[in-house]
Design a protein around this motif. Structure first.
Motif, PDB file in Angstrom:
ATOM      1  N   TYR A 255      11.211   1.653   3.426  1.00 38.74           N
ATOM      2  CA  TYR A 255      10.095   0.709   3.264  1.00 38.74           C
ATOM      3  C   TYR A 255      10.474  -0.398   2.283  1.00 38.74           C
ATOM      4  O   TYR A 255      10.190  -1.570   2.510  1.00 38.74           O
ATOM      5  CB  TYR A 255       8.820   1.452   2.831  1.00 38.74           C
ATOM      6  CG  TYR A 255       8.029   1.908   4.043  1.00 38.74           C
ATOM      7  CD1 TYR A 255       7.029   1.119   4.589  1.00 38.74           C
ATOM      8  CD2 TYR A 255       8.332   3.107   4.683  1.00 38.74           C
ATOM      9  CE1 TYR A 255       6.330   1.508   5.729  1.00 38.74           C
ATOM     10  CE2 TYR A 255       7.646   3.512   5.820  1.00 38.74           C
ATOM     11  CZ  TYR A 255       6.643   2.703   6.340  1.00 38.74           C
ATOM     12  OH  TYR A 255       5.968   3.073   7.476  1.00 38.74           O
ATOM     13  N   GLU A 256      11.150  -0.003   1.202  1.00 32.73           N
ATOM     14  CA  GLU A 256      11.570  -0.987   0.201  1.00 32.73           C
ATOM     15  C   GLU A 256      12.506  -2.029   0.823  1.00 32.73           C
ATOM     16  O   GLU A 256      12.337  -3.238   0.637  1.00 32.73           O
ATOM     17  CB  GLU A 256      12.298  -0.217  -0.910  1.00 32.73           C
ATOM     18  CG  GLU A 256      12.512  -0.950  -2.195  1.00 32.73           C
ATOM     19  CD  GLU A 256      11.330  -0.782  -3.131  1.00 32.73           C
ATOM     20  OE1 GLU A 256      10.718  -1.825  -3.411  1.00 32.73           O
ATOM     21  OE2 GLU A 256      11.016   0.349  -3.535  1.00 32.73           O
TER      22      GLU A 256
ATOM     23  N   ARG B  59       0.823  -1.215   0.000  1.00 33.16           N
ATOM     24  CA  ARG B  59       0.000   0.000   0.000  1.00 33.16           C
ATOM     25  C   ARG B  59       0.861   1.270   0.000  1.00 33.16           C
ATOM     26  O   ARG B  59       0.450   2.308  -0.487  1.00 33.16           O
ATOM     27  CB  ARG B  59      -0.909  -0.025   1.238  1.00 33.16           C
ATOM     28  CG  ARG B  59      -2.058   0.968   1.214  1.00 33.16           C
ATOM     29  CD  ARG B  59      -3.095   0.606   2.263  1.00 33.16           C
ATOM     30  NE  ARG B  59      -2.563   0.648   3.607  1.00 33.16           N
ATOM     31  CZ  ARG B  59      -2.877   1.569   4.526  1.00 33.16           C
ATOM     32  NH1 ARG B  59      -3.739   2.515   4.234  1.00 33.16           N
ATOM     33  NH2 ARG B  59      -2.359   1.525   5.726  1.00 33.16           N
ATOM     34  N   HIS B  60       2.075   1.172   0.591  1.00 32.32           N
ATOM     35  CA  HIS B  60       2.870   2.400   0.728  1.00 32.32           C
ATOM     36  C   HIS B  60       4.018   2.513  -0.265  1.00 32.32           C
ATOM     37  O   HIS B  60       4.607   3.580  -0.380  1.00 32.32           O
ATOM     38  CB  HIS B  60       3.513   2.459   2.123  1.00 32.32           C
ATOM     39  CG  HIS B  60       2.527   2.634   3.220  1.00 32.32           C
ATOM     40  ND1 HIS B  60       1.572   3.605   3.189  1.00 32.32           N
ATOM     41  CD2 HIS B  60       2.352   1.966   4.387  1.00 32.32           C
ATOM     42  CE1 HIS B  60       0.843   3.527   4.290  1.00 32.32           C
ATOM     43  NE2 HIS B  60       1.289   2.537   5.029  1.00 32.32           N
ATOM     44  N   LEU B  61       4.363   1.398  -0.918  1.00 30.96           N
ATOM     45  CA  LEU B  61       5.634   1.408  -1.653  1.00 30.96           C
ATOM     46  C   LEU B  61       5.700   2.482  -2.725  1.00 30.96           C
ATOM     47  O   LEU B  61       6.729   3.132  -2.897  1.00 30.96           O
ATOM     48  CB  LEU B  61       5.890   0.041  -2.281  1.00 30.96           C
ATOM     49  CG  LEU B  61       6.435  -0.994  -1.310  1.00 30.96           C
ATOM     50  CD1 LEU B  61       6.721  -2.283  -2.054  1.00 30.96           C
ATOM     51  CD2 LEU B  61       7.691  -0.501  -0.604  1.00 30.96           C
ATOM     52  N   PHE B  62       4.597   2.674  -3.420  1.00 31.80           N
ATOM     53  CA  PHE B  62       4.615   3.598  -4.532  1.00 31.80           C
ATOM     54  C   PHE B  62       5.041   4.998  -4.060  1.00 31.80           C
ATOM     55  O   PHE B  62       5.905   5.643  -4.629  1.00 31.80           O
ATOM     56  CB  PHE B  62       3.225   3.621  -5.187  1.00 31.80           C
ATOM     57  CG  PHE B  62       3.158   4.500  -6.383  1.00 31.80           C
ATOM     58  CD1 PHE B  62       3.911   4.210  -7.510  1.00 31.80           C
ATOM     59  CD2 PHE B  62       2.367   5.645  -6.376  1.00 31.80           C
ATOM     60  CE1 PHE B  62       3.870   5.042  -8.615  1.00 31.80           C
ATOM     61  CE2 PHE B  62       2.318   6.473  -7.476  1.00 31.80           C
ATOM     62  CZ  PHE B  62       3.073   6.184  -8.600  1.00 31.80           C
ATOM     63  N   LEU B  63       4.450   5.407  -2.921  1.00 30.74           N
ATOM     64  CA  LEU B  63       4.760   6.748  -2.415  1.00 30.74           C
ATOM     65  C   LEU B  63       5.975   6.770  -1.501  1.00 30.74           C
ATOM     66  O   LEU B  63       6.667   7.774  -1.388  1.00 30.74           O
ATOM     67  CB  LEU B  63       3.569   7.269  -1.609  1.00 30.74           C
ATOM     68  CG  LEU B  63       2.426   7.876  -2.386  1.00 30.74           C
ATOM     69  CD1 LEU B  63       1.330   8.314  -1.442  1.00 30.74           C
ATOM     70  CD2 LEU B  63       2.932   9.094  -3.170  1.00 30.74           C
ATOM     71  N   ARG B  64       6.193   5.672  -0.803  1.00 28.81           N
ATOM     72  CA  ARG B  64       7.162   5.733   0.292  1.00 28.81           C
ATOM     73  C   ARG B  64       8.289   4.716   0.217  1.00 28.81           C
ATOM     74  O   ARG B  64       8.956   4.487   1.213  1.00 28.81           O
ATOM     75  CB  ARG B  64       6.439   5.474   1.621  1.00 28.81           C
ATOM     76  CG  ARG B  64       5.652   6.590   2.113  1.00 28.81           C
ATOM     77  CD  ARG B  64       4.895   6.209   3.375  1.00 28.81           C
ATOM     78  NE  ARG B  64       3.500   6.538   3.214  1.00 28.81           N
ATOM     79  CZ  ARG B  64       3.049   7.759   3.242  1.00 28.81           C
ATOM     80  NH1 ARG B  64       3.834   8.764   3.461  1.00 28.81           N
ATOM     81  NH2 ARG B  64       1.769   7.987   3.036  1.00 28.81           N
ATOM     82  N   GLY B  65       8.474   4.115  -0.931  1.00 27.58           N
ATOM     83  CA  GLY B  65       9.506   3.084  -1.031  1.00 27.58           C
ATOM     84  C   GLY B  65      10.856   3.538  -0.507  1.00 27.58           C
ATOM     85  O   GLY B  65      11.581   2.801   0.161  1.00 27.58           O
TER      86      GLY B  65
ATOM     87  N   PRO C  14       2.548   2.676  13.582  1.00 23.20           N
ATOM     88  CA  PRO C  14       3.345   3.558  12.723  1.00 23.20           C
ATOM     89  C   PRO C  14       3.536   3.009  11.305  1.00 23.20           C
ATOM     90  O   PRO C  14       3.373   3.743  10.328  1.00 23.20           O
ATOM     91  CB  PRO C  14       4.688   3.660  13.450  1.00 23.20           C
ATOM     92  CG  PRO C  14       4.381   3.337  14.872  1.00 23.20           C
ATOM     93  CD  PRO C  14       3.231   2.386  14.850  1.00 23.20           C
ATOM     94  N   LEU C  15       3.871   1.731  11.177  1.00 25.96           N
ATOM     95  CA  LEU C  15       4.167   1.233   9.833  1.00 25.96           C
ATOM     96  C   LEU C  15       2.895   1.168   8.979  1.00 25.96           C
ATOM     97  O   LEU C  15       2.944   1.379   7.768  1.00 25.96           O
ATOM     98  CB  LEU C  15       4.868  -0.132   9.898  1.00 25.96           C
ATOM     99  CG  LEU C  15       6.264  -0.093  10.557  1.00 25.96           C
ATOM    100  CD1 LEU C  15       6.879  -1.490  10.622  1.00 25.96           C
ATOM    101  CD2 LEU C  15       7.219   0.863   9.828  1.00 25.96           C
ATOM    102  N   LEU C  16       1.757   0.900   9.601  1.00 27.67           N
ATOM    103  CA  LEU C  16       0.509   0.904   8.836  1.00 27.67           C
ATOM    104  C   LEU C  16       0.200   2.294   8.299  1.00 27.67           C
ATOM    105  O   LEU C  16      -0.415   2.443   7.245  1.00 27.67           O
ATOM    106  CB  LEU C  16      -0.657   0.431   9.716  1.00 27.67           C
ATOM    107  CG  LEU C  16      -0.735  -1.086   9.915  1.00 27.67           C
ATOM    108  CD1 LEU C  16      -1.600  -1.433  11.119  1.00 27.67           C
ATOM    109  CD2 LEU C  16      -1.271  -1.772   8.661  1.00 27.67           C
ATOM    110  N   GLU C  17       0.637   3.317   9.040  1.00 25.46           N
ATOM    111  CA  GLU C  17       0.364   4.682   8.593  1.00 25.46           C
ATOM    112  C   GLU C  17       1.530   5.273   7.790  1.00 25.46           C
ATOM    113  O   GLU C  17       1.587   6.475   7.559  1.00 25.46           O
ATOM    114  CB  GLU C  17       0.031   5.570   9.799  1.00 25.46           C
ATOM    115  CG  GLU C  17      -1.340   5.281  10.384  1.00 25.46           C
ATOM    116  CD  GLU C  17      -2.476   5.520   9.387  1.00 25.46           C
ATOM    117  OE1 GLU C  17      -2.770   6.673   9.081  1.00 25.46           O
ATOM    118  OE2 GLU C  17      -3.064   4.526   8.899  1.00 25.46           O
ATOM    119  N   GLY C  18       2.469   4.430   7.399  1.00 28.62           N
ATOM    120  CA  GLY C  18       3.572   4.897   6.554  1.00 28.62           C
ATOM    121  C   GLY C  18       4.538   5.816   7.281  1.00 28.62           C
ATOM    122  O   GLY C  18       5.174   6.682   6.679  1.00 28.62           O
TER     123      GLY C  18
END
Ligand code: PRX
Length: 637
Positions: free
Chosen positions: A96-97, A69-75, A304-308
């Motif tokens: 995150y990556e 869910r977050h990789l695109f924005l937060r990788g 925290p990790l669920l919320e990026g």
């Protein structure tokens, strides 16, 4: 991302909405996540049978909500900043990556050790990144993690492994905390002598010191990681499939395996994280708890990790190498929200305020407290010297069983009051009952804190013991969840937590059952019985006071040597954190005619109270004076 409340009127509006239509409210929050299949029904519940189900029929994997869910924005964004115990060692950052790649690899390692959905994995690791990786790898493949705090003894570890029937253990050669080295592998080896279900023991190399090796079950983490790739498809989970078990103390001797499930815990940990701390994208969040406790599960890892978010994970202690350590970390990593315990604050106060005053801590916006009541002095010190009079304090009340924060200010939104957890979060319906199970309405009332309606993050059962789940939480006040805490609601409707009403004590934020400690003391061959109570302690909130009666040994002859051997016994049976601060030997304990130890009297004595109420039912009233003299001598010391 979950919706965020940002004004007081917004809070009042959301709260009203959450009470008028709880399912609609929680359905809306859950829409923020990625579900492979949407739920068919939001909630089914029965507090009499203690059956609670949220998001029925929903299918998901919590790690897809952290990574995919977050990789695109937060990788490229840091997910974890790991700060070692020794400041001279380099910190480590995982984007995150990168974290995702480690998690998938370790998921494959677990799969290569035949771990499948529903299997239990025990994790006995210090605060190193591999701990988070191991938890998320379990979640990736649907295995149920059971993290055991690395300060627990071999006995305590094997008891937890056996209760859960864990298949795999993950540990480290050694752990480092301040100037202490913790021999985890050695302790784990001792525990595994009595854990027949463990098929593999995977060991992370932290210090590289020589360790004993068991060819049959031992594997190095780094070698196993080399053997696999990082393609690991997430296991599809039902909302109500277990995510983890976390053992906690209750009023009887045996620890309780609190079980949390996937969908509800995900929604609740993320919602409370974002709202209570007013987390904004790009902030750095630092929770100084240990992941071995629920605070670390929900507010270092999952929330925290669920919320990026970027979450700081700290291996050490607040006082090593100096009492500036937290403040250095906050400045080094430009931390925006900081979350710790009243005990940590009090121990830092005792070491002098210059340590905090030397730092401007400009990045901080919110500071939090958790785990025990925060006294006014500590609250003000935290507010003035750490928050520099500008950061709101969130005094967050919750429990292992609640999965996330329940009663707390929303930072900067709900006006604070020293020592008050203030108001319930949206969706939380507290009720105060007296001992006769009558509801205490209105303001300025005091009684037992119960919750009358389910929330998604609540525990669903105790592992393998649903009957005990019902008994422990749903039987004293039928139709309600009983927290075990006393509470006062003041004239403003604000909640102040008074502490445990049962035989659980809270020592330095660690929850301990007095019965567990008594059992450990009673194991000594010279001890015939004992009683343990909590007493007010300047730093730890509560200290442990033990009254011990010996076999064939007059109390006057029991001395330091026996005390030391009892302390060792408790450390070995449970953990050094459970060692009594004071032990006194006595001829007997105050008993009622029916044979029950009158702990109420002992509790009053150690609080320095001399009014013991009605003692006419005691079989041995003469013992009171004798014990009291010894108690006073010890309290004065
Ligand atoms: O007595 C309450 C106290 O800690 C207990 C829960 O302990 P545990 O399950 O280990 O979880 C601790 C971290 C969430 C509660 O029953 N407690 C927790 N937070 C507070 C508190 N007491 C007063 N104020 C708090 N903010």
């Amino acid at each position: 991302m979950v919706p965020k409340i940002s004004t007081l009127s917004g809070y009042l509006h959301e709260y009203q909405k959450s009470i008028a239509n709880p399912t609609g409210f929680w359905e809306n929050i859950a829409e923020s996540f990625y579900w492979r299949k949407k739920w068919t029904d939001v909630l089914q519940w029965d507090f009499h049978k203690a059956e609670i189900k949220w998001y029925l029929g929903g299918k998901l994997n919590i790690t897809e909500n952290i990574f995919e869910r977050h990789l695109f924005l937060r990788g490229e964004q840091p997910a974890i900043i790991w700060e070692p115990s020794n400041p001279e060692e380099a910190s480590r950052t995982f984007t995150y990556e990168e974290l995702f790649s480690h998690v998938k690899r370790f998921a494959n390692v677990l799969r290569s050790h035949a771990v499948k959905k529903g299997d239990r994995v025990a994790i006995y690791l210090p605060m190193i990144p591999e701990l988070t990786i191991a938890m998320l790898a379990c979640a990736r493949i649907g295995a149920i993690h059971s993290v055991v705090f690395a300060g627990f003894s071999a006995n305590a570890l094997s008891e937890r492994i056996n209760d859960a029937g864990a298949k795999i253990l993950i540990t480290a050669d050694e752990g480092i905390r301040g100037d202490k080295i913790i021999n985890l592998k050695e302790t784990a080896d001792e525990a595994l002598e009595s854990c027949p279900t463990i098929k593999s023991n995977i060991i992370v190399k932290r210090t590289g010191s020589p360790i004993d090796w068991n060819n049959r079950i031992d594997y190095w983490y780094h070698e196993e990681m080399e053997k696999v790739n990082d393609e690991a498809i997430a296991q599809e989970m039902d909302s109500e499939d277990p995510l983890f078990i976390l053992y906690t103390s209750g009023s009887t001797g045996k620890p309780k395996g609190v079980m949390h499930t996937t969908g509800g815990y995900m929604v609740y940990s993320a919602y409370t994280f974002r709202n209570v701390f007013q987390y904004s994208s790009g902030d750095i969040f630092f929770c100084a708890a240990d992941i071995g406790w629920i605070t670390g599960h929900s507010y270092i890892v999952y929330g925290p990790l669920l919320e990026g978010a970027t979450t700081v994970m700290f291996e050490g202690t607040p006082t090593y190498p100096t009492p500036s350590r937290y403040w250095e970390i906050i400045e080094k990593h430009q931390v925006n929200e900081f979350y710790t315990s009243p005990t940590a604050i009090r121990s830092l106060i005792a070491l002098g305020q210059k340590w905090a005053d030397n730092f401007e801590l400009k990045s901080l916006r919110v500071i939090g407290s958790v785990g025990e009541p925060i006294n006014e002095e500590a609250w003000h010190w935290y507010h003035d010297h750490v928050g520099k009079n500008r950061c709101p304090i969130v005094d967050t009340w919750w429990q292992t069983e609640t999965g996330g924060i329940m009663i707390s200010p929303i930072a900067g939104v709900i006006p604070t009051k020293p020592s008050f957890a203030t108001l319930p979060l949206p969706g939380i319906q507290p009720i105060i009952l007296n001992n006769e199970n009558e509801k205490l309405c209105g303001k300025s009332v005091e009684g037992n804190l119960c919750i009358k309606f389910p929330w998604p993050g609540m525990a669903r059962t105790l592992w393998n013991d649903h009957e005990r789940f019902i008994q422990a939480y749903f039987s004293q006040f039928p139709g309600h969840y009983y927290t075990g805490d006393g509470v006062r609601r003041d004239e403003d409707g604000y909640y102040r937590i008074l502490g445990r009403m049962d035989d659980v004590i809270n020592v330095a934020g660690h929850r301990l059952g007095t019965a567990e400690i008594e059992n450990a003391l009673n194991e000594h061959p010279l001890v015939s019985e004992s009683a343990v109570v909590g007493y007010p302690h300047k730093i730890k909130g509560q200290g442990i006071f033990a009254f011990v009666v010996c076999n064939d040994l007059p109390a006057k002859d029991a001395g330091e040597e026996l005390k030391n051997s009892l302390l060792k016994g408790v450390a070995k049976r449970i953990s050094p954190i459970a060692k009594p601060d004071v032990i006194i030997f006595t001829r007997s304990l105050p008993r009622t005619r029916s044979g029950k130890i009158m702990r109420r009297i002992l509790r009053k004595m150690v609080e320095g109270n001399t009014d013991f109420g009605d003692v006419s039912t005691l079989t041995n009233p003469d013992i009171i004076q004798e014990i009291q003299t010894k108690v006073l001598e010890n309290l004065e010391k």
